[in-house]
Each structure stands twice: as C-alpha cells, then as structure tokens.
Enzyme design. Structure first.
Site, PDB file in Angstrom:
ATOM      1  N   TYR A 130     -10.457  -4.160  -1.872  1.00 61.62           N
ATOM      2  CA  TYR A 130     -11.039  -4.747  -0.663  1.00 61.62           C
ATOM      3  C   TYR A 130     -11.083  -3.698   0.454  1.00 61.62           C
ATOM      4  O   TYR A 130     -10.061  -3.077   0.765  1.00 61.62           O
ATOM      5  CB  TYR A 130     -10.225  -5.960  -0.180  1.00 61.62           C
ATOM      6  N   GLN A 191     -14.164 -15.004   0.546  1.00 60.56           N
ATOM      7  CA  GLN A 191     -15.119 -15.199  -0.547  1.00 60.56           C
ATOM      8  C   GLN A 191     -15.170 -13.990  -1.473  1.00 60.56           C
ATOM      9  O   GLN A 191     -15.323 -14.127  -2.694  1.00 60.56           O
ATOM     10  CB  GLN A 191     -16.522 -15.548  -0.007  1.00 60.56           C
ATOM     11  N   ASN A 214      -8.228  -8.782   7.054  1.00 63.48           N
ATOM     12  CA  ASN A 214      -7.802  -9.636   8.155  1.00 63.48           C
ATOM     13  C   ASN A 214      -7.020 -10.857   7.650  1.00 63.48           C
ATOM     14  O   ASN A 214      -6.668 -10.932   6.467  1.00 63.48           O
ATOM     15  CB  ASN A 214      -9.017 -10.057   8.992  1.00 63.48           C
ATOM     16  N   SER A 237       0.804  -1.632  11.784  1.00 66.27           N
ATOM     17  CA  SER A 237       1.427  -0.353  11.481  1.00 66.27           C
ATOM     18  C   SER A 237       2.563  -0.021  12.454  1.00 66.27           C
ATOM     19  O   SER A 237       2.645  -0.571  13.548  1.00 66.27           O
ATOM     20  CB  SER A 237       0.344   0.728  11.553  1.00 66.27           C
ATOM     21  N   GLN A 259       0.015   5.917  16.219  1.00 70.14           N
ATOM     22  CA  GLN A 259       0.206   4.560  15.692  1.00 70.14           C
ATOM     23  C   GLN A 259      -0.336   3.534  16.671  1.00 70.14           C
ATOM     24  O   GLN A 259      -1.029   2.601  16.303  1.00 70.14           O
ATOM     25  CB  GLN A 259       1.692   4.239  15.451  1.00 70.14           C
ATOM     26  N   HIS A 262      -3.944   2.290  16.697  1.00 72.63           N
ATOM     27  CA  HIS A 262      -4.473   1.497  15.583  1.00 72.63           C
ATOM     28  C   HIS A 262      -4.762   0.066  15.999  1.00 72.63           C
ATOM     29  O   HIS A 262      -5.744  -0.532  15.560  1.00 72.63           O
ATOM     30  CB  HIS A 262      -3.460   1.429  14.436  1.00 72.63           C
ATOM     31  N   GLU A 327       7.956   1.905   8.508  1.00 72.27           N
ATOM     32  CA  GLU A 327       6.865   2.276   7.614  1.00 72.27           C
ATOM     33  C   GLU A 327       6.722   3.807   7.584  1.00 72.27           C
ATOM     34  O   GLU A 327       6.722   4.414   6.527  1.00 72.27           O
ATOM     35  CB  GLU A 327       5.570   1.625   8.131  1.00 72.27           C
ATOM     36  N   HIS A 328       6.598   4.402   8.765  1.00 75.72           N
ATOM     37  CA  HIS A 328       6.495   5.862   8.895  1.00 75.72           C
ATOM     38  C   HIS A 328       7.706   6.380   9.668  1.00 75.72           C
ATOM     39  O   HIS A 328       8.024   5.843  10.733  1.00 75.72           O
ATOM     40  CB  HIS A 328       5.258   6.253   9.704  1.00 75.72           C
ATOM     41  N   ASP A 361      -1.761  10.352   6.903  1.00 74.67           N
ATOM     42  CA  ASP A 361      -2.827   9.356   6.841  1.00 74.67           C
ATOM     43  C   ASP A 361      -4.031   9.858   6.059  1.00 74.67           C
ATOM     44  O   ASP A 361      -4.811   9.062   5.544  1.00 74.67           O
ATOM     45  CB  ASP A 361      -3.304   9.000   8.265  1.00 74.67           C
ATOM     46  N   GLU A 415      23.792 -21.730 -25.727  1.00 73.88           N
ATOM     47  CA  GLU A 415      22.735 -22.206 -24.831  1.00 73.88           C
ATOM     48  C   GLU A 415      21.996 -23.404 -25.433  1.00 73.88           C
ATOM     49  O   GLU A 415      20.962 -23.830 -24.900  1.00 73.88           O
ATOM     50  CB  GLU A 415      21.757 -21.065 -24.509  1.00 73.88           C
ATOM     51  N   HIS A 420      16.343 -20.689 -31.914  1.00 74.58           N
ATOM     52  CA  HIS A 420      16.624 -19.279 -31.624  1.00 74.58           C
ATOM     53  C   HIS A 420      17.663 -18.751 -32.620  1.00 74.58           C
ATOM     54  O   HIS A 420      17.490 -17.697 -33.228  1.00 74.58           O
ATOM     55  CB  HIS A 420      17.196 -19.112 -30.206  1.00 74.58           C
TER      56      HIS A 420
END
Lengths: 433, 433
Positions: A130, A191, A214, A237, A259, A262, A327-328, A361, A415, A420
């Site tokens: 995506y 969709q 999104n 981020s 950052q 963004h 994250e960074h 990046d 068990e 088994h």
C-alpha cells in the site's frame, strides 16, 4: 517552547511518565465504515472498486484501467530528472545490499537420538504494497517495502496507490519500477486493502499486505489480518537524540526538526548531559522554525510533543531511552558504540555525529519502516523475514521413535488425548516386534 | 463418512474449493463484552480481577492470593508421578535443544562507502503466557510457549491460568516450573489478558503475550495488540497426510484421528495415490471411532470436515497441499525428503512413516504452536524470534556521508522534507570546508 526537564528534579518521574504516555494520535473510529467497504468489495469486486474510486478520488475507471499500464508508467517515469533517478538507484542498491544479508539460513541436523530436525524458509507467494496518495506518497517508502519483498523472493508484488483526480506521482512509479514491483493499481483506502486481501475479477488476492496509510487503511489492515498477513500498524514518527555538549547545536536541531516536519503528531526528544547545549539546540530549533517550508507542522509537533531532558550522565540517558523505546535513536556522543551497547529497546540506532537520521530514511541501507509508539519493546522494523515464513522439519528414525516415543505416549495420556498416544503405540508395537 | 474426492473428477475443483473455504469456526462476537472487561481492569486493577474471577471461576481471591505461591506450586507438583515428570523433562530438554539453534546472530560490517552497518537482536524484557483452564489446559503448550521465551532471554515470564473452583492442574504447574516461568497468577479470560497488557497493583505489565485461549481471550489479544505484542490468533487444528499405498492404514487412521480428537472443528485430510489404501484408512478410522474415549468429538470432526482425496501422482499431491497450506503435514511416502522439497507452504512437516504428528506435539523438538487456517502462506510457528526484536545499526564515516549524503539530499527535496535535507547539508558543508 517544548517541555524541558532535568532527571534530578523532584517531579521528574511524573513529568517523564506524562511524556511517555502522551496520546499523540487521535484515531477516528472508522471501523464500521471500513467494515462496510470491505464487505462491498468482497461482494461486488471491481464494480465496488470503481464506484468507490469515483467517489473518493474523483476518478472514472473501468476494469481495464484499474491497473496502470506499462505505457503510462514509462511515460510518467520519463519526467523524472536524471539526478533523482540516480539518487533512487543509489538508495535501492544500498537497501538491497543491506537486506540481502538478512536472508535467513535453513538448517538441518540429526540429534543423538536419531531424530533429523531442521527448518526451511520460503518466500510468501504474493505480496501487496500500500502506498498513500498525496503528501505522504513517498518514493523512499516504496523502496523500503518493495526491495525486501523482492530480496525475500516474493514472486508477485502488487502495489496500490490512489491517484486523486488522476494525478500520478512519477517518482513513486519509478521507485516501483526500480524495486521490481510487478503490478500497480490506481486505487487506495480500505477498498484497496480489501481488493488485495480478497481479490476481485481483475486483481488476484495476495498473502501479505504491507505499507503505511491513513486511519481507514490501518483499520482495514487490522480487519483483514488473519485472512492475510500484515506488517505493523505504524503510528506517528518519533526521534530521540542523545547528545553530549560536543556537538553543533544546528545539526541536532535539524535532526529533531526532520522528525517534527513529518506530522504534527510526530515527537522529537533530546536527552543531553549538557544543559547549556540543550538551550543552544532549543534556540537553533526556533531559528529554523522561522524559515522551514513545513514550519507550521514542525512547529506544532515541537511545541506539543517535543522535549529537552538534561541528565547527569550517559547511563541515565540510556536508562531513559530504554523506557522510551524510540523508533529512531541518534547517539551523538564521543563513544557511540559503547553507549549503543546499553540500549535494549530501539527500532534503529544512528551512531555518531556523521549519521543524521535522514540518512537512514533514504540511503543508509537499513529499513525505515520501524516500530513506533514504544513498540520497539516487542517488535522490529520491516525486514526480509516479513516476506518469508519458516516450515519446521522432523523425521524420526525407528531408533529415535523407540527413544522418545514413550515420553510422547505418557504425555498424550496425561492430556487425555488417546489417539495421539495410540499413533505412537501402534508404531512402537511394530518396532518392538 | 467424510467426503471422498478424486483430483481427476470433473467436479473436483469445485469440491476442493469448498473444502478450502469451509468455515470451521463460528466465533461468537464477544468484542463488546471484552472491551468492557479490559476497560474495567485498566480502571480498577486488582479489584476488577478479583470481582471477575469470583464471577467466572467461582473463586474468592485477594490481592495476596492472585499469585499462586511457591508453597502451593511445590505441593501441587508433588502429586505428579515420576513417569510424567520424566516425560515432561524429556520434552523440555528436546524443545530447548531445538529452539537454542534458532537464536539469531547479530551482524556488523563496513561497506565500500565507509558505512558501518548491522543489527542486534535483544530479548523482550517481560512476556506473559496465557494457559487455558479446563479440558484445553495442556502442559505441553506451557513448554512450547515458555521454553522459547526463556531461550530468547526473556527476563520475566509471567503465566496466567484460570483455576475454576480453585482447582489447580499439577502438570501445568510442573511444566511451568521446568520451563522456568517466574510468576503464575490464577486468573483467566479477557481480564487476565488485560492485566498482562496494562498491569495492576499486583501484576506488573508485560511487553508480549502469547498462548492459546477461547473466543474471549482471542478478542482480548486482538484488542491489546499494539500496546503489547501478541502471537498469532490460532484457529482449530488441522492435519494433512500425504501417503502412498505402502503404509499401515491403522497408523494413518490414528494420525488423522489425533487431530480430530482435539476439537469438533479440527480438520483431518488424507491425500493418497492409492484409492484402495484410502478406503482401508477410512475403514480403520470407523473402527477406532467405535472405541476412542473422545469418539464423539473425533467423529464429529471427521464427519463434518474430514476428506480423502485420491490423486494420480505425488506432484499433484504437493500442488494441492500448497493450496491447503496445512498446519501439520505428514509425508508418508517412500522418499519424503524429495516430496518435502516441493512443499512451499506448511507450518510443520513430519517426514516418513516413523514420524507421527503426535511426536511433534510433545517431544520432537520443533514448536507445536503453528499457523492454522491456511495462514502458513504468510506466517510461521512460534519461535525464539517471537520473543526477540532487532535493532538496526548505522554509522557513517565522514567519507561515507560524503559519498551517499548527496543522494539523501536529492530524495529529501523530492519528498518536500526540507529539514531532512538540511540535516545532511549542514554536515556536508562542514566536511567540504
């Protein structure tokens, strides 16, 4: 000014906790809408895709034009400058070189009992990528998702990217071409995720879906998880810079701003052993916020979620960093390697003053799809492994079954799983004559 | 009788698709209830846990007795027979030996541009293991979840297991002890998952939750995903046996029944190159269904979801198997290794007639937590990697930044991320004097 803290202050713990728990993203609850869209695509296939694309992207498509043709791609990518093409190729090459090292090894061995054991890794057959439209349509993200998939050996890589009002992004298409994407469809939103997961008359289904999006895309990925694999659901981020006083305040300010620019929900944090340096960085941030193109976004992020924390020593910095699980993480200190060894939770570490996060990046080589919102405590950035899966292998020799079969019989009985146990007993009876 | 198919029949494709798409599990929609329970535990902590445990498990607890004490564990495990203890220890040892080989390697290298790159794996700090109560409370599952966590280096491993009416399962407690579980709480359901994810006054939160559970547990895991990591959401178990005519029909029948006896929703499939052998297996299944303790469950599963498929050759068998992507795959053929090389999607493969699937459930070594419902197309069984995460590392030398920085500047500009570009530009300006 963002919040400034000192780890030695009496109320530090309370303020630090507030920082950790700050809710930066208010995801609208779009789940019901998304459920309806997915059901519609499952039921009506292409017809639903066409209708939804007309509605959301103001674009009239037919089954024949859902897919972007080779001619359209060729025409679009011609618009990209040589300089940009070269930069994308450099990035792709470096990302490919890094990720090729991640390809996991198969294993097989025979143990002392005579059991031959092992595992084998195989690629996912088909993956879907995506790519958002509009402002967040980044060619670098195409590379970061598509290159690992192709290194993993994914046979069919399909990309979806909305093109509102029919506008194509030449750089995104070129990145897809360089990375080896096999098919591109001009659809987006829930969709598009539904089409990838369930397939339509025109779009065969895939087994795994990755890539940012999104709230609608995130909700759709959550819903199709199980039917197909998904990557993480990424949040806004964030960066943490740990810096001693021996740095250029402008460089660190720009790293924090890279950052912040963004997204208004992004978070930029500085931990420093030098309070004066912290003040100099804050001043430099304000200076750049006068002129940056995205100063409205960056300023809002810095104002709302930024912080400068002074600590007495780097051990304290490392301990706080591990609670943040950023994250960074940039380590702008004299001995970044030594400090990095104290870091237990972080998506990606950038060592030393010559490694601004922006390098990561684009062209560093490691993936830029990384765990956000403290999820580096339990998850990793995107990698070749996300496009592969492991099959375990076991083969008992008669001797191995004789050696370990009885333990299996005992446990099966305990068990209350009689069949088994009997499946082992029947074979042992033959072996033991 | 279950369905019998022949891949050469005209209507085979339709029937096979129906088999693939059979909805075996009707998950009740408990999401609203679960959301309420999670919110309650987040708000009221221990008090909510105590109230919900009184309600669902008919058990009065206090903050002091939520955790099962060392003395209680010691007393319970004394009830386990030496034979069972020995079997559990054998299983744990073999599972540990297998999983130790999965511990991933760190890597670091310097590339021709002067960039030092790599990654480092670290364990999750704290993990939580859900163990169901009642009939599905399997000591083997405790080993399969806890041993990989401890091999990964998880520092704190907390287990939750409901004890309806206060009844403890000694084998489950012993398995936890053998595997090195650090804390055990007598709570279950969505409330236990909420306690692990968010913590209470008595139970510190964990970072990752694994283990099987009912619809409430599954819904709770889905809801806390993101706040913590989770393993897969497992569906009912399934087995595919590919067998030529040169097998004992009783053995294959017992292998099929050992899945069927788990659950009425389990699925047992046989693909064979020998129609007569298929009929002999069907007859043997009917024979065992007269006497098996769990014949009601196994019979319902076999009747509803079982199938015997005749194929002309093993290549066809492999192709069908790859469409099924089975959780468990037994290859009872003359050359199982050759056949295994044609398998692209399967959770675990058991090679040859001396490797009944039940061996893998207990003592083989590989994990028995495996992808169900065709998810082996994109996911793997539980492993040491589920309890670790990877941090990527990058360090640019001045030369490296000079070499690749300009490409990052170009790409940052093309994505309209000015501060990204400037963070590189500022450093290059210094380097280039």
């Amino acid at each position: 000014m963002p919040v400034t803290l000192d780890s030695r202050d009496a109320d530090f713990e309370t303020a630090f906790r507030a920082l950790l728990e700050a809710k930066r993203e208010d995801s609208p609850d779009v789940d019901a809408t998304v459920a309806g869209i997915i059901a519609d695509v499952r039921k009506r296939g292409d017809a639903a895709l066409i209708e939804l694309t007309a509605k959301f992207d103001r674009l009239d498509l037919s089954a024949e034009t859902l897919r972007i043709s080779a001619a359209e791609i060729a025409e679009a990518v011609e618009q990209v400058s040589q300089k940009e093409r070269k930069a994308l190729e450099t990035a792709a090459e470096r990302i490919r070189a890094y990720h090729t090292r991640q390809v996991p090894n198969d294993a097989q061995w025979t143990d002392p009992d005579g059991a031959t054991l092992g595992w084998r890794w195989t690629p996912v057959s088909a993956a879907g990528l995506y790519v958002p439209g509009g402002l967040a349509s980044y060619p670098s993200s195409v590379l970061m998702n598509a290159v690992p998939a192709k290194v993993a050996g994914v046979g069919r890589l399909a990309m979806v990217v909305p093109s509102p009002d029919g506008v194509l992004n030449p750089l995104v298409l070129l990145a897809a071409q360089i990375a080896g994407v096999d098919e591109i469809y001009r659809i987006g939103g829930a969709q598009a995720v539904a089409a990838l997961a369930y397939g339509t008359e025109t779009i065969p289904p895939v087994d795994k879906i990755t890539g940012p999006g999104n709230a609608f895309v995130a909700a759709a990925k959550r819903r199709v998880f199980g039917k197909v694999g998904i990557d993480m659901i990424a949040g806004p981020s964030e960066i943490l810079v740990i810096a001693d006083g021996d740095n250029d305040p402008d460089w660190i300010a720009l790293d924090l701003l890279s950052q912040a620019e963004h997204d208004e929900s992004a978070q930029s944090l500085l931990i420093t052993t030098d309070a004066d340096f912290g003040r100099a960085v804050a001043a430099s941030v304000e200076k750049y916020l006068q002129t940056l193109e995205r100063r409205a976004i960056a300023g809002a992020s810095w104002q709302e979620f930024g912080a400068i924390i002074t600590v007495p020593d780097l051990d304290t910095a490392a301990a706080l960093s591990n609670r943040i699980a950023p994250e960074h993480l940039e380590l702008c200190v004299a001995d970044p390697t030594a400090l990095s060894e104290k870091i237990t939770h972080a998506g990606a570490i950038f060592l030393g003053q010559w490694t601004p996060e922006a390098i990561g990046d684009y062209v560093g080589g490691p993936n830029h799809v990384l765990p956000t919102a403290r999820s580096a405590r339990f998850s990793s950035g995107l990698s070749v492994l996300d496009f592969m899966k492991r099959t375990t292998l076991a083969q008992m020799s008669p001797d191995a079954l004789r050696a370990i079969g009885p333990a299996a019989e005992v446990l099966a009985r305990s068990e209350s799983l009689e069949a088994h146990g009997l499946s082992v007993t029947a074979r042992l009876r033959k072996l033991n004559g």
